[in-house]
Design a protein around this motif. Structure first.
Motif, PDB file in Angstrom:
ATOM      1  N   GLN A  31      -5.167  13.422  -4.318  1.00 15.26           N
ATOM      2  CA  GLN A  31      -3.913  12.910  -4.869  1.00 15.26           C
ATOM      3  C   GLN A  31      -2.868  13.990  -5.084  1.00 15.26           C
ATOM      4  OE1 GLN A  31      -6.710  13.327  -6.620  1.00 15.26           O
ATOM      5  NE2 GLN A  31      -6.342  13.744  -8.790  1.00 15.26           N
ATOM      6  N   PRO A  50      -1.732   5.682  -0.982  1.00  8.99           N
ATOM      7  CA  PRO A  50      -0.976   5.081  -2.081  1.00  8.99           C
ATOM      8  C   PRO A  50      -1.047   3.565  -2.036  1.00  8.99           C
ATOM      9  CG  PRO A  50       0.495   5.993  -0.429  1.00  8.99           C
ATOM     10  CD  PRO A  50      -0.875   6.413  -0.050  1.00  8.99           C
ATOM     11  N   THR A 106       3.678  -0.349  -4.698  1.00  5.41           N
ATOM     12  CA  THR A 106       4.060  -0.360  -6.118  1.00  5.41           C
ATOM     13  C   THR A 106       5.027  -1.478  -6.484  1.00  5.41           C
ATOM     14  OG1 THR A 106       5.883   1.159  -5.637  1.00  5.41           O
ATOM     15  CG2 THR A 106       3.777   2.140  -6.296  1.00  5.41           C
ATOM     16  N   LYS A 156       6.453   7.035  -7.871  1.00  5.45           N
ATOM     17  CA  LYS A 156       5.577   5.909  -8.222  1.00  5.45           C
ATOM     18  C   LYS A 156       4.473   5.766  -7.174  1.00  5.45           C
ATOM     19  CE  LYS A 156       9.167   3.179 -10.542  1.00  5.45           C
ATOM     20  NZ  LYS A 156      10.053   1.979 -10.424  1.00  5.45           N
ATOM     21  N   ALA A 172       1.904   8.484  -7.500  1.00  2.37           N
ATOM     22  CA  ALA A 172       1.055   8.334  -8.691  1.00  2.37           C
ATOM     23  C   ALA A 172      -0.105   7.385  -8.441  1.00  2.37           C
ATOM     24  CB  ALA A 172       1.886   7.830  -9.867  1.00  2.37           C
ATOM     25  N   THR A 173       0.020   6.535  -7.440  1.00  7.11           N
ATOM     26  CA  THR A 173      -1.040   5.555  -7.194  1.00  7.11           C
ATOM     27  C   THR A 173      -2.160   6.099  -6.321  1.00  7.11           C
ATOM     28  OG1 THR A 173       0.013   4.632  -5.222  1.00  7.11           O
ATOM     29  CG2 THR A 173       0.622   3.655  -7.357  1.00  7.11           C
ATOM     30  N   TRP A 220      -5.734   5.989  -7.716  1.00  6.23           N
ATOM     31  CA  TRP A 220      -5.396   5.188  -8.896  1.00  6.23           C
ATOM     32  C   TRP A 220      -6.622   4.813  -9.736  1.00  6.23           C
ATOM     33  CZ3 TRP A 220      -1.029   4.526 -11.380  1.00  6.23           C
ATOM     34  CH2 TRP A 220      -0.832   3.432 -12.221  1.00  6.23           C
ATOM     35  N   ASP A 221      -7.691   4.434  -9.061  1.00  8.50           N
ATOM     36  CA  ASP A 221      -8.884   3.982  -9.794  1.00  8.50           C
ATOM     37  C   ASP A 221      -9.981   5.028  -9.842  1.00  8.50           C
ATOM     38  OD1 ASP A 221      -8.231   0.808  -8.324  1.00  8.50           O
ATOM     39  OD2 ASP A 221      -7.962   1.347 -10.429  1.00  8.50           O
ATOM     40  N   THR A 237      -6.939  10.357 -12.657  1.00 11.18           N
ATOM     41  CA  THR A 237      -5.858  11.198 -12.163  1.00 11.18           C
ATOM     42  C   THR A 237      -4.776  11.315 -13.237  1.00 11.18           C
ATOM     43  OG1 THR A 237      -4.595   9.380 -11.203  1.00 11.18           O
ATOM     44  CG2 THR A 237      -6.262  10.424  -9.794  1.00 11.18           C
ATOM     45  N   ARG A 292      -2.170   8.511 -12.965  1.00  8.55           N
ATOM     46  CA  ARG A 292      -2.574   7.246 -13.605  1.00  8.55           C
ATOM     47  C   ARG A 292      -2.431   7.355 -15.114  1.00  8.55           C
ATOM     48  NH1 ARG A 292      -6.226   2.652 -12.541  1.00  8.55           N
ATOM     49  NH2 ARG A 292      -5.854   1.314 -14.353  1.00  8.55           N
ATOM     50  N   GLU A 295       0.084   5.061 -17.335  1.00  7.91           N
ATOM     51  CA  GLU A 295      -0.447   4.161 -18.379  1.00  7.91           C
ATOM     52  C   GLU A 295       0.185   4.455 -19.740  1.00  7.91           C
ATOM     53  OE1 GLU A 295      -2.409   1.621 -18.112  1.00  7.91           O
ATOM     54  OE2 GLU A 295      -3.474   1.834 -16.208  1.00  7.91           O
TER      55      GLU A 295
END
Lengths: 125, 648
Positions: A56, A114, A117, B447, B450-451, B454-455, B460, B463, B467
């Motif tokens: 990431q 990604p 969104t 954005k 940032a994903t 994500w899970d 991360t 995330r 949140e």
């Protein structure tokens, strides 16, 4: 030949970094690699410390880009590992073979990229 | 056999006989009594006159040993402090300032200043550091002038590097003959306590009288709060604090007049305005410009007149993060394109405009193109010291304008407005639209970025920050601390007001974040703001008792521990070193990781009286945990969530 190609690809990578995006072309000519072995190497050789376990991205003293599903051509990727730009530490043949780089590259292609969104409630203002 | 008793001293026998006879002769013997005793012959009296010591003891008054007093220097010192707009006195208690301490809590009723109990002097100073940036005025810190000050030094250095006022006081016992028999008073005294911190304080003094104290105390406050600001130190003699006041009616507390920061020279302003207006691609770079909430609005006005790019270095809350002209995360592009760069109140001018390569051979190159006009506006060069190298590398600057950045902006904006004609305005609008489109694209990209992962677990940072923002965005939130390399709040969150962000440590001294965040939270408390901080796990381990102070003083703050279980920056550096040698990173965890055992920060927090939850390892658990913790904070109490994250 490889060095010139690697430097050129590294320059492309730098431009991609500056533009803040990953480009649109997918790697087409990467040698086959073992993604499972690549995952092991990605962790064991410390790629994750700057680029994150999920690819990431992160930071050392400057940004370390997202690697998940990287669109960087394989030659550029290898060039960046051997003679990195910015502050990334170099991975010489002593610590990482060409085959191992191919394995890592294959692993990165398996990572989820990604998410869309637009409809994610968390990003709604 | 019994011991033989020594023969009596014949001279002593004569002496005692003489004393006896002298004593008898001193009594008045009535004739009848004398006659009754018979006509025994009288011995010649030989009285021995007392020596000088005995005479003095018998004729002078007993030595004074008063048990109570009605006045004390400490009381007067409180009177002085109350004129200085100091709300709090942060401390770890010590005998060398017991006089002032007692005066504060009894004579001063523990109000303005109110004591903040800290368990390390570093926490006390750092609270002052964070408080001053948020509230716009310093609080005071007091400590043992020797061992306490030694604890406080790193935090004072951070405040110095960050150019933030902290009003520091150190207790001392100046007169050697007044230091007690106990070891502590001698090892806790010094001729010059400020010697150890003089390289990173603006000013110091050691008052010799109460009037001297009054004048120095007011002067110290004035110097600390005059830009470029910085910490100051007063050495306070214990006797001065404790002794009764003599001639109290002659004592006078001078007035405090705060310095109005200087604006830049009008001629220089006019020249800068001309350069900016005529530029094709002007760029404003800003770091510690905003001293007050007015700073942001002033910069917005200037930038909007010019429709120019703004790059924020986040030393203060200088520019709205989502403003269309905010091009911070297009640094390489906008710096390379710029033909005129105005750098305002920069901490590290050189680092902002140059790239540095941490390699075996260290090299650097400018990010700007040749021929770029670089203008510096600020006060930093007005007060520098040589030893500590916080002033940064000397930069190529074409025009250095001395003047407070925030104070100079209105004049600069007016000068720019006068020069902008219709033709230029139209050109500006075109570039403004390009910047706005780029800014929108950057937000959407952030954005999307940032994903990624994500899970994933560990969670991360993208995330985590997304949140947190989702839970606080509808509140009057204030982010008062952050972790190394975490740019997500600046990329994702809407930083639109002065109190949304509180800047960094200045000196990168670890152990700043937790207490400085608490100081800022204390300032936010009276404004009803929701205070949030991201705290590195390693940073918190330096100063964990900050949490106790938060609980004890009922300071509402949400600590989110970004728990990557390492001093991760150093881990990456070791990796760099190992790669240089082709040695692999198998041992890089040695001396850098905080595992085996893992620290349970929630339990640590609860041990200090703070609501604690965690470790959170599944990102799905973040939102519910945040909701619970925020409810605690909104009740007026501190809370902590331990989030196990990926390194960066």
């Amino acid at each position: 030949m490889r060095k010139t190609s690697s430097l050129f690809s590294a320059a492309l990578f730098a431009v991609a970094l500056c533009a803040g995006g990953q480009g649109v072309a997918r790697a087409q000519d990467a040698p086959p690699g073992d993604a499972a072995e690549g995952k092991r190497l990605y962790l064991a050789t410390g790629c994750f410390t700057c680029h994150g376990r999920a690819g990431q991205g992160g930071a050392l003293n400057g940004p370390a880009p997202i690697l998940a599903r990287t669109a960087m051509p394989f030659d550029g990727f290898m060039g960046q590992l051997r003679q990195p730009i910015n502050e990334m530490p170099a991975y010489s043949e002593i610590v990482m073979s060409d085959k191992q780089i191919a394995d890592i590259y294959a692993f990165l292609q398996t990572l989820p990229g990604p998410l869309p969104t637009k409809d994610m409630a968390i990003f709604k203002e | 056999m019994s011991k033989r008793r020594p023969l009596p001293d014949p001279d002593r026998r004569k002496f005692l006989k003489g004393v006896t006879l002298a004593g008898a002769a001193a009594a008045v013997t009535p004739p009848v009594a004398a006659a009754a005793q018979g006509a025994a012959p009288r011995a010649q009296l030989k009285a021995v006159a007392p020596g000088p010591i005995q005479a003095a003891l018998e004729t002078s008054s007993p030595e004074k040993d008063p048990q109570t007093q009605t006045t004390s220097g400490g009381d007067f010192m409180v009177d002085v402090l109350k004129t200085l707009d100091i709300d709090y006195l942060a401390m770890n208690c010590a005998s060398s300032f017991r006089g002032l301490h007692e005066a504060v809590i009894n004579y001063g009723k523990n109000v303005r200043p109110e004591i903040l109990t800290c368990n390390h002097e570093e926490i006390a100073v750092a609270m002052g550091h964070g408080y001053a940036k948020m509230e716009g005025k310093p609080l005071a810190m007091i400590c043992h002038g020797v061992v306490g000050l030694q604890h406080a030094t790193m935090a004072m250095y951070n405040a110095w590097c960050d150019r933030v006022p902290v009003y520091c006081i150190g207790g001392n016992i100046l007169e050697a003959n007044k230091r007690g028999n106990s070891t502590a008073e001698w090892v806790h005294s010094a001729v010059d306590i400020a010697a150890s911190v003089r390289d990173y304080t603006k000013w110091d003094d050691q008052p010799a009288s109460l009037q001297h104290f009054a004048e120095s105390a007011v002067r110290a406050y004035k110097i600390a709060t005059t830009p470029p600001m910085g910490p100051v130190l007063l050495s306070l003699d214990a006797e001065l604090q404790e002794n009764p006041i003599s001639d109290g009616e002659k004592l006078h507390i001078p007035k405090l007049s705060k310095v109005v920061p200087p604006q830049a020279d009008s001629g220089a302003i006019a020249e800068v305005a001309k350069l900016l207006v005529n530029a094709e691609a002007p760029l404003i770079v800003v770091d510690r410009m905003a001293r007050t909430p007015a700073g942001m609005a002033r910069l917005v006005e200037l930038a909007e007149v010019l429709q120019c790019a703004v790059m924020d270095r986040f030393g203060r809350t200088n520019f709205p993060s989502r403003h269309p002209l905010n091009q911070t995360f297009r640094r390489n592009v906008v710096v390379a394109q710029a033909d005129v760069i105005l750098a305002i109140e920069m901490n590290d001018h050189w680092a902002a405009l140059n790239a540095f390569h941490d390699r075996i051979v260290r090299t650097s190159q400018p990010l700007y193109k040749p021929g770029t006009m670089i203008i510096s506006l600020g006060l930093r060069d007005m007060y520098l010291k040589a030893n500590y190298q916080d002033f940064g590398r000397f930069s190529d600057i074409d025009m250095s304008v001395a003047g407070d950045g925030e104070a100079s902006l209105p004049a600069l904006t007016e000068a720019v407005k006068k020069l902008v004609d219709a033709g230029r305005k139209s050109a500006y609008e075109a570039r403004g639209k390009r910047y706005a489109a780029a800014r929108l694209a950057m937000l959407e990209q952030a954005k999307s970025d940032a994903t990624v992962g994500w899970d994933a677990a560990p969670i991360t940072t993208g995330r985590m920050c997304a949140e947190v923002y989702a839970q606080i965005k509808d509140e009057d939130w204030s982010l008062v601390g952050n972790t190394i390399g975490n740019t997500w709040p600046m990329r994702l969150w809407n930083i639109d007001k002065a109190h949304r962000w509180n800047g960094g440590s200045g000196g990168a001294g670890v152990g700043y974040n937790a207490p400085a965040s608490l100081g800022a939270a204390l300032a936010n408390k009276r404004h009803g703001r929701l205070t949030v901080t991201f705290n590195g796990d390693g940073d918190l381990l330096f100063v964990p008792t900050t949490l106790w102070t938060a609980a004890h003083h009922r300071i509402p703050i949400l600590y989110i521990v970004q728990n990557n279980r390492a001093y991760h920056q150093e881990y990456m550096y070791l990796q760099t070193m190992a790669n240089r040698h082709g040695r692999g990173i198998e041992n890089a965890h040695i001396g850098t990781t905080i595992t085996d055992p893992n620290v349970d920060y929630a339990t640590v927090a609860r041990g200090f009286g703070v609501y604690g939850e965690g470790p959170i390892t599944d990102p799905k658990d973040l939102a519910p945990a945040l909701k619970r913790a925020i409810a605690v904070v909104k009740r007026g109490e501190p809370a902590l969530i331990d989030v196990v994250t990926d390194p960066r």
